[in-house]
Design a protein around this motif. Structure first.
Motif, PDB file in Angstrom:
ATOM      1  N   ALA A  93      -7.328  -1.511 -11.896  1.00  0.00           N
ATOM      2  CA  ALA A  93      -6.490  -1.024 -12.989  1.00  0.00           C
ATOM      3  C   ALA A  93      -6.106   0.389 -12.580  1.00  0.00           C
ATOM      4  O   ALA A  93      -6.963   1.275 -12.540  1.00  0.00           O
ATOM      5  CB  ALA A  93      -7.269  -1.024 -14.299  1.00  0.00           C
ATOM      6  N   GLN A  94      -4.854   0.584 -12.200  1.00  0.00           N
ATOM      7  CA  GLN A  94      -4.450   1.910 -11.714  1.00  0.00           C
ATOM      8  C   GLN A  94      -2.965   2.118 -11.872  1.00  0.00           C
ATOM      9  O   GLN A  94      -2.190   1.179 -12.074  1.00  0.00           O
ATOM     10  CB  GLN A  94      -4.839   2.086 -10.241  1.00  0.00           C
ATOM     11  CG  GLN A  94      -4.073   1.217  -9.283  1.00  0.00           C
ATOM     12  CD  GLN A  94      -4.318   1.590  -7.833  1.00  0.00           C
ATOM     13  OE1 GLN A  94      -4.141   2.726  -7.414  1.00  0.00           O
ATOM     14  NE2 GLN A  94      -4.746   0.619  -7.044  1.00  0.00           N
ATOM     15  N   ASN A  95      -2.569   3.361 -11.777  1.00  0.00           N
ATOM     16  CA  ASN A  95      -1.155   3.705 -11.653  1.00  0.00           C
ATOM     17  C   ASN A  95      -1.038   4.727 -10.532  1.00  0.00           C
ATOM     18  O   ASN A  95      -2.004   4.955  -9.794  1.00  0.00           O
ATOM     19  CB  ASN A  95      -0.592   4.211 -12.998  1.00  0.00           C
ATOM     20  CG  ASN A  95      -1.339   5.440 -13.482  1.00  0.00           C
ATOM     21  OD1 ASN A  95      -1.795   6.259 -12.677  1.00  0.00           O
ATOM     22  ND2 ASN A  95      -1.472   5.585 -14.787  1.00  0.00           N
ATOM     23  N   ILE A 111      -9.640   5.586   0.077  1.00  0.00           N
ATOM     24  CA  ILE A 111      -9.349   6.417  -1.098  1.00  0.00           C
ATOM     25  C   ILE A 111      -7.850   6.305  -1.395  1.00  0.00           C
ATOM     26  O   ILE A 111      -7.029   6.363  -0.471  1.00  0.00           O
ATOM     27  CB  ILE A 111      -9.728   7.893  -0.800  1.00  0.00           C
ATOM     28  CG1 ILE A 111     -11.228   7.994  -0.488  1.00  0.00           C
ATOM     29  CG2 ILE A 111      -9.362   8.804  -1.971  1.00  0.00           C
ATOM     30  CD1 ILE A 111     -11.648   9.275   0.194  1.00  0.00           C
ATOM     31  N   ALA A 112      -7.508   6.142  -2.663  1.00  0.00           N
ATOM     32  CA  ALA A 112      -6.087   6.067  -3.031  1.00  0.00           C
ATOM     33  C   ALA A 112      -5.441   7.442  -2.887  1.00  0.00           C
ATOM     34  O   ALA A 112      -6.132   8.468  -2.909  1.00  0.00           O
ATOM     35  CB  ALA A 112      -5.950   5.583  -4.469  1.00  0.00           C
ATOM     36  N   GLY A 113      -4.140   7.451  -2.764  1.00  0.00           N
ATOM     37  CA  GLY A 113      -3.394   8.708  -2.691  1.00  0.00           C
ATOM     38  C   GLY A 113      -3.684   9.590  -3.904  1.00  0.00           C
ATOM     39  O   GLY A 113      -3.674  10.822  -3.812  1.00  0.00           O
ATOM     40  N   THR A 173       5.457   8.632  -1.953  1.00  0.00           N
ATOM     41  CA  THR A 173       4.664   8.172  -0.810  1.00  0.00           C
ATOM     42  C   THR A 173       3.545   7.219  -1.213  1.00  0.00           C
ATOM     43  O   THR A 173       2.834   6.729  -0.351  1.00  0.00           O
ATOM     44  CB  THR A 173       4.052   9.376  -0.059  1.00  0.00           C
ATOM     45  OG1 THR A 173       3.331  10.148  -1.011  1.00  0.00           O
ATOM     46  CG2 THR A 173       5.129  10.232   0.580  1.00  0.00           C
ATOM     47  N   HIS A 174       3.395   6.956  -2.520  1.00  0.00           N
ATOM     48  CA  HIS A 174       2.355   6.008  -2.959  1.00  0.00           C
ATOM     49  C   HIS A 174       2.611   4.665  -2.272  1.00  0.00           C
ATOM     50  O   HIS A 174       3.687   4.086  -2.398  1.00  0.00           O
ATOM     51  CB  HIS A 174       2.435   5.848  -4.488  1.00  0.00           C
ATOM     52  CG  HIS A 174       1.417   4.923  -5.067  1.00  0.00           C
ATOM     53  ND1 HIS A 174       0.059   5.154  -4.978  1.00  0.00           N
ATOM     54  CD2 HIS A 174       1.546   3.760  -5.747  1.00  0.00           C
ATOM     55  CE1 HIS A 174      -0.595   4.174  -5.584  1.00  0.00           C
ATOM     56  NE2 HIS A 174       0.282   3.322  -6.064  1.00  0.00           N
ATOM     57  N   GLY A 175       1.620   4.207  -1.513  1.00  0.00           N
ATOM     58  CA  GLY A 175       1.774   2.917  -0.835  1.00  0.00           C
ATOM     59  C   GLY A 175       2.409   3.000   0.534  1.00  0.00           C
ATOM     60  O   GLY A 175       2.632   1.975   1.173  1.00  0.00           O
ATOM     61  N   GLY A 195       1.125   3.957   3.318  1.00  0.00           N
ATOM     62  CA  GLY A 195       0.210   3.426   4.342  1.00  0.00           C
ATOM     63  C   GLY A 195       0.221   1.905   4.348  1.00  0.00           C
ATOM     64  O   GLY A 195       0.210   1.275   5.414  1.00  0.00           O
ATOM     65  N   CYS A 196       0.272   1.319   3.157  1.00  0.00           N
ATOM     66  CA  CYS A 196       0.342  -0.147   3.043  1.00  0.00           C
ATOM     67  C   CYS A 196       1.642  -0.645   3.655  1.00  0.00           C
ATOM     68  O   CYS A 196       1.655  -1.621   4.413  1.00  0.00           O
ATOM     69  CB  CYS A 196       0.303  -0.602   1.581  1.00  0.00           C
ATOM     70  SG  CYS A 196      -1.103  -0.021   0.650  1.00  0.00           S
ATOM     71  N   SER A 197       2.748   0.037   3.313  1.00  0.00           N
ATOM     72  CA  SER A 197       4.055  -0.383   3.857  1.00  0.00           C
ATOM     73  C   SER A 197       4.047  -0.312   5.379  1.00  0.00           C
ATOM     74  O   SER A 197       4.567  -1.204   6.051  1.00  0.00           O
ATOM     75  CB  SER A 197       5.183   0.521   3.352  1.00  0.00           C
ATOM     76  OG  SER A 197       5.339   0.414   1.977  1.00  0.00           O
TER      77      SER A 197
HETATM   78  O1  PXL Z   1      -2.488   2.906  -0.310  1.00  0.00           O
HETATM   79  C1  PXL Z   1      -3.759   2.439  -0.258  1.00  0.00           C
HETATM   80  C2  PXL Z   1      -4.067   1.378  -1.269  1.00  0.00           C
HETATM   81  C3  PXL Z   1      -4.390   0.129  -0.855  1.00  0.00           C
HETATM   82  N1  PXL Z   1      -4.724  -0.862  -1.697  1.00  0.00           N
HETATM   83  C4  PXL Z   1      -4.730  -0.671  -3.005  1.00  0.00           C
HETATM   84  C5  PXL Z   1      -4.384   0.565  -3.486  1.00  0.00           C
HETATM   85  C6  PXL Z   1      -4.041   1.624  -2.602  1.00  0.00           C
HETATM   86  C7  PXL Z   1      -3.681   2.942  -3.102  1.00  0.00           C
HETATM   87  O2  PXL Z   1      -3.567   3.225  -4.249  1.00  0.00           O
HETATM   88  O3  PXL Z   1      -4.362   0.740  -4.797  1.00  0.00           O
HETATM   89  C8  PXL Z   1      -5.095  -1.778  -3.910  1.00  0.00           C
END
Ligand code: PXL
Length: 249
Positions: free
Chosen positions: A40-42, A105-107, A197-199, A201-203
Motif C-alpha cells: 500500500a503506497q504512493n 528501498i523505495a525512492g 523518477t518514481h519507478g 529503476g523498474c523501467s
Molecule cells: O522502484 C523500486 C520499486 C520496486 N518495486 C516496488 C516498488 C518500488 C518503489 O517504490 O514500490 C513494488
C-alpha cells in the motif's frame, strides 16, 4: 516475444510490476507478472507490505511457464530471503536469463526488503543472474563500499561483478552508468532534472529485458534502455510514463 517479471505490486502504478508490464508493452513485448508482495503506497510513502508466501510465488512461476516459452525476465522487489531462495530455484530449474533489479528501498525512502536481504541476494540469486542493476545506494549496500564519485562506483562494480555482470545506474553520477562485464566501461548518459523518477529503476531493468528479448546484445540493450527511460522521465507527469512514443524497436 515474451518476458517475465517477478516483482512487487505498487498500486499507484508508478513502480513495481505494473511499471514493468507497461514498459514491456510500450516496447511491444508481452509481459507476464509474478507477484511477490503487495504494497500500500504512493509516490511519497510506503504505508504497508503484504508479502506473498514463497510457495505461492513458486507456483505462479510454474503455472505461467507451463504454457509460455519464456527465456528472459527480471526480478524486482522480492522482499525476503525465503522468496529469493524460491525464485533462485525456479530460475535454475527453467534456465531463465534474469536481470536483477536489487530493490531494497523505495525512492520515497520506505523499506521494501527485510534485514539480510542483500546477503541473501548475493548468496542465492546473483550467481544465477545475467545482470544486476543497482543504483548508487543499492551498489553501496551490495559492495559494502561508499560511493561518492565515479572511481568509487568502478570499485563497487568490480566487487559486485564477482557475482554477475553489473551496471550501476547513474542517476547520481551525472547520468553516467558504470558497466562491468569482465572489464569496466563508462556508458555515458545525461542527467535530467525531474521529479518524475518514481519507478525509473523498474523501467530501466524492464526495458533492458525487452531489448534482450528483441535480440539486441547486452551493451546495445543497456544503451537503448537508458534512452528509453530518459524519454519516459521527460514525458512523465507523476512517475516515469511508459507509453507508445518514438521508441526504437
Ligand atoms: O522502484 C523500486 C520499486 C520496486 N518495486 C516496488 C516498488 C518500488 C518503489 O517504490 O514500490 C513494488
Amino acid at each position: 516475444m515474451m518476458a517475465i517479471s517477478i516483482a512487487g505490486f505498487d498500486p499507484s502504478a508508478g513502480a513495481g510490476i505494473l511499471n514493468d508490464i507497461k514498459t514491456f508493452s510500450a516496447l511491444k513485448v508481452y509481459g507476464t507478472a509474478i507477484i511477490t508482495a503487495l504494497t500500500a503506497q504512493n509516490v511519497n510513502r510506503v504505508a504497508s507490505i503484504y508479502p506473498i508466501e514463497s510457495d505461492f510465488v513458486a507456483e505462479q512461476i510454474d503455472v505461467v511457464l507451463e504454457e509460455d516459452p519464456i527465456i528472459y525476465g527480471k526480478t524486482g522487489m522480492l522482499y525476503s530471503e525465503e522468496v529469493i531462495r524460491a525464485v533462485s530455484k525456479k530460475i535454475q530449474e527453467y534456465q531463465l536469463k534474469i536481470v536483477v533489479d536489487p530493490v531494497m528501498i523505495a525512492g520515497s525512502g520506505g523499506k521494501l526488503s527485510q534485514e539480510g536481504f542483500a546477503i541473501a541476494l548475493k548468496k542465492y540469486l546473483l550467481k544465477n543472474a545475467l545482470l544486476v542493476t543497482p543504483n548508487i545506494l543499492e551498489a553501496e549496500i551490495l559492495s559494502g563500499l561508499e560511493i561518492k564519485n565515479q572511481e568509487d562506483a568502478k570499485k563497487a562494480a568490480l566487487k559486485i561483478g564477482e557475482y554477475c555482470d553489473v551496471i550501476i545506474t547513474g542517476g547520481h553520477l551525472e547520468g553516467d552508468n558504470i558497466f562491468f562485464n569482465g572489464e569496466i566501461k563508462v556508458l555515458e548518459g545525461e542527467l535530467i532534472e525531474s521529479s518524475n523518477t518514481h519507478g525509473s529503476g523498474c523501467s530501466f531493468s524492464a526495458a533492458v529485458v525487452a531489448y534482450l528479448v528483441k535480440g539486441f546484445n547486452m551493451e546495445s540493450s543497456l544503451k537503448l534502455a537508458d534512452d528509453y527511460v530518459k524519454e519516459s522521465i521527460i514525458q512523465g507527469s507523476y512517475g516515469t510514463l511508459n507509453q507508445f512514443w518514438n521508441v526504437k524497436f
